[in-house]
Design an enzyme around this catalytic site. Structure first.
Site, PDB file in Angstrom:
ATOM      1  N   ASP A  68     -38.951  24.886 -31.420  1.00 16.95           N
ATOM      2  CA  ASP A  68     -39.674  23.624 -31.464  1.00 16.95           C
ATOM      3  C   ASP A  68     -41.139  23.917 -31.802  1.00 16.95           C
ATOM      4  OD1 ASP A  68     -40.321  20.815 -30.859  1.00 16.95           O
ATOM      5  OD2 ASP A  68     -41.314  21.680 -29.109  1.00 16.95           O
ATOM      6  N   ASP A  71     -39.935  22.869 -25.126  1.00 20.84           N
ATOM      7  CA  ASP A  71     -40.637  22.568 -23.872  1.00 20.84           C
ATOM      8  C   ASP A  71     -40.539  21.120 -23.431  1.00 20.84           C
ATOM      9  OD1 ASP A  71     -42.276  21.415 -25.830  1.00 20.84           O
ATOM     10  OD2 ASP A  71     -44.077  21.721 -24.620  1.00 20.84           O
ATOM     11  N   ASP A 120     -36.130  18.291 -26.128  1.00 23.50           N
ATOM     12  CA  ASP A 120     -35.510  19.571 -26.476  1.00 23.50           C
ATOM     13  C   ASP A 120     -34.320  19.903 -25.582  1.00 23.50           C
ATOM     14  OD1 ASP A 120     -37.406  20.157 -28.495  1.00 23.50           O
ATOM     15  OD2 ASP A 120     -38.832  20.816 -26.972  1.00 23.50           O
TER      16      ASP A 120
END
Length: 765
Positions: free
Chosen positions: A455, A653, A657
């Protein structure tokens, strides 16, 4: 998804039982009672009232303490004792900072001291006549045998009694283990010798020599003494595997300074601190609980909790964690999480749970252990029969020694410890370096990962906008920033917060603004003193009749790099451009290079616009970019890569996600991220940067290599030791292994496995 079955406790032995699979159960007073074996069921039926409150606790520990086995973590009970499967001593599931020495270690040291003191004269009597023939006249064979019997009896029957208890329990439960073999081998040697002294007439003439029936008291005494020594070394080494947890527990202070409503300070135990309490943390003291700073400013050292080497500046409104160290000023904080809810307590639980989890590679040892002990007993009987049939005289003496040697040397303990010890030490080493492993499966899988989906926001970048560039005309950069900050202080937009933070970081005076307005949603306007300030994009300023052509070239250059360009005009004249972006973490670039060196394919997944995502990817040298993806798209991306045969790790995080983290072979959460991400991940990086992924990969590779070393050693040791003990080398070389030597080899095999695992303590240094 596999249904989770509720487990129950066997009321007789305390073993965890799956009601849906065990065939051993009865109904008592209208309730179903389940057992791990037929033996426990028989004991319960003989005296149900004895087990009405569960298994008896011989030595209850502190209230709430649960005990488990390092080799068989499914064993959980509320009192110390021996594992009903492997016979090893149970350990507290969660060591405390005030934990004293292991009670069994203390007991075994006492038993060893007595056993060693009595074994020395036994060996002297047995061997002395061979080394010094004159002693034979001083101590005749009959007297020597009687003295050996008197000295050996307390060694075997008292010092070695725990081995016989565990050996018998293994037979009753049909869970054969190392103590089955030790008890059988030592018991045969002692009982044979006892009968030879007290009733020699029971033995046929073929068993007699010119000195009578041979005795093996020295072998029985030495085996017990050496096994005790091996257990002491092993228990001491195992105790050190809890060092990481104890180090974390030691971070929390025992007391805190609580502020009363009238402002007085009162020292209280940390356990009595409640959510909402106001606490003072003086310079040099550790933060007692999780909370938020209300007054004061300081530098907080988080190195021991997160691995961050540089202290973090905190002010009113910033969060602080239990166990971190207040380096400078005095702080007043309000408690938000206490007791088992603090991040430090959660870390400790996560480490303890991971240390007890079982890696998939453990299945190899589990399959072997199922038939190992019966095979060893069969090998011992075969060795006895072969020596008794074709061995040299005294053939029965040789047969007995060979059988005992096989039983003693073939200890399955090294095989059983090979994986759990490496996992325990590896997980502890990771925790000390800020890499929290949720379970052994994640640790094993991390070494196999060949693709990492990352990410962008909060993982590759800081996760919050910051001013990255200034372009001023007609005034200085500081003046431009101060004017913009005065207006943006009245805005709640993240870009505005970044501008205000940048002005404060430069120590600029921020004036009061008035007449604030955000007329079109594309910008803001306010008066700062006698000057009117417009802030926004080119379209917004153009609508106000402000010429921005001179600033647009610079703005376009920044936008091509994925940066947001904020235009500023003062009194209707273009004054400059402020670049705002989510900056890449300083640790990201070297971590990306290290991951590529490990041969890992990198895929960046981001919900940002493609231009922004590709700009960050170019900066970091990431070739595969998935932009403008939704949370479900990230999970689909992970699954698509898995269908291509990839072993995929996902690093993120945020709440968005969590689906991808759960779908990945290994989910990796940033410690600075959300609880949802951390709960879905198999590995959590306390420091919150990609450097932790490199550490996790290194830790996984070294731990798996250590496990393979241990398994190869354990298998190789038994493959070579059993034939040698049976006498394979005797026909060619005249070598027959003594039971005493077998006992030494058996103890060293287990100790060697544990000490090899302890080498992992420096895996990330």
């Amino acid at each position: 998804m596999e249904q989770v079955r509720e487990k129950v406790i066997d009321p007789v032995c305390g073993m965890t039982v799956d009601p849906s699979t065990t065939p051993h159960h009865v109904h008592h007073h209208g309730n179903a009672v389940y057992f791990c074996s037929a033996g426990c069921k028989v004991k319960f039926l003989a005296d149900p009232d004895r087990y009405a409150d569960g298994p008896p606790a011989p030595e209850a520990g502190p209230p709430g303490t649960l005990y488990t086995c390092p080799m068989d973590p499914e064993i959980v009970q509320d009192h110390p004792g021996a594992c009903p499967i492997c016979g090893m001593a149970l350990e507290p599931m969660l060591p405390t900072a005030a934990s004293g020495p292991n009670p069994e270690l203390v007991d075994f040291r006492r038993r060893f001291a007595v056993a060693a003191a009595l074994t020395v004269p036994v060996v002297g009597l047995a061997m002395g006549a061979h080394l010094f023939p004159a002693l034979h006249d001083l101590v005749p064979s009959r007297l020597s045998a009687v003295l050996q019997m008197l000295l050996t009896a307390p060694v075997v029957l008292w010092a070695g009694w725990p081995f016989f208890q565990r050996g018998w329990a293994s037979v009753v439960r049909r869970r054969f283990n190392m103590f089955t073999l030790i008890a059988l081998g030592t018991g045969v040697a002692f009982l044979w010798s006892l009968a030879a002294v007290l009733a020699p007439g029971l033995f046929p003439p073929a068993f007699h020599t010119h000195e009578g029936v041979p005795v093996y008291f020295e072998a029985a005494a030495m085996i017990v003494t050496l096994v005790l020594l091996g257990q002491i070394l092993e228990l001491g080494a195992r105790d050190r595997t809890s060092g990481a947890i104890r180090a974390l527990l030691d971070l929390t202070p025992k007391t805190a300074l609580r502020l009363t409503d009238c402002g007085h300070e009162r020292e209280v135990a940390v356990a009595k601190v409640q959510v909402g309490d106001r606490l003072r943390v003086r310079p040099g003291e550790a933060v007692p609980v999780d909370g938020v700073v209300e007054e004061g400013a300081s530098a907080i050292d988080e190195a021991l909790v997160t691995g961050e080497s540089l202290p973090r500046r905190v002010h009113a409104g910033d969060h602080v964690r239990a166990g971190t160290l207040n380096r400078q000023g005095s702080l007043v904080m309000r408690a938000e999480a206490v007791g088992q809810q603090t991040m430090l307590a959660r870390i400790v639980r996560m480490v303890a749970d991971a240390q007890r989890s079982r890696a998939p590679i453990q299945r190899i040892a589990d399959k072997v252990s199922g038939w190992f002990v019966p095979a060893v007993i069969a090998a011992a009987l075969l060795a006895f029969a072969a020596w008794a049939a074709v061995g040299p005289e005294p053939r029965f003496s040789y047969a007995l020694l060979a059988a005992i040697s096989v039983l003693i040397i073939a200890c399955p303990c090294a095989l059983g410890l090979a994986t759990p010890m490496s996992i325990m030490v590896g997980v502890g080493a990771g925790a000390e370096a800020g890499v929290l492993v949720r379970d052994a499966t994640a640790l094993e899988q991390m070494a196999k990962v060949d693709t990492l989906v990352i990410d962008k926001t909060g993982t590759l970048t800081e996760g919050r906008p910051a001013v990255t560039g200034l372009f001023a005309q007609g005034m200085t950069e500081d003046e431009l920033l101060a004017q913009a900050a005065a207006v943006e202080r009245l805005s709640e937009h993240p870009l505005g917060e970044a501008i205000v933070a940048a002005a404060r970081a430069r120590g600029l005076a921020i004036a009061d603004a008035s007449g604030f307005d955000a007329p079109s949603g594309r910008g803001v306007v306010a008066s700062v003193g006698s000057r009117q300030v417009h802030i926004g994009n080119a379209r917004f300023l153009g609508e106000q009749g402000i010429a921005v052509a001179a600033m647009e070239d610079q703005a376009r250059r920044w936008r091509r790099n994925g940066t947001t360009a904020v235009l500023v005009a003062v009194d209707g004249v273009a004054a400059g451009v402020i670049a705002v972006a989510d900056p890449v973490k300083a640790s990201t670039a070297p971590a990306i290079a290290a991951l590529k060196a490990h041969g890992i394919r990198l895929v960046m997944a981001s919900g940002d616009k493609r231009q922004t995502a590709e700009a960050v990817a170019r900066q970091l040298g990431i070739d595969d970019v998935e932009a403008e993806v939704l949370p479900e798209d990230k999970a689909a991306l992970v699954q698509r890569l898995q269908r291509q045969g990839r072993v995929v790790a996902m690093a993120g995080d945020g709440v968005n996600d969590a689906p991808a983290l759960a779908a990945a072979d290994v989910g990796i959460a940033m410690g600075s991220g959300t609880d949802a991400a951390i709960e879905a991940a198999g590995i959590t990086l306390l420091h919150g940067d990609l450097g932790g992924i490199v550490k996790a990969r290194t830790l996984s590779e070294k731990t798996m290599a250590n496990i393979r070393q241990n398994l190869m050693f354990a298998f190789g040791y038994n493959a070579a030791g059993i034939p040698i003990a049976a006498g394979l080398l005797y026909p060619a070389f005249g070598i027959l292994l003594s039971p005493i030597v077998a006992a030494v080899a058996m103890s060293l095999s287990s100790v060697s496995v544990v000490y090899n695992a302890l080498r992992l303590k420096g895996a990330l240094q």
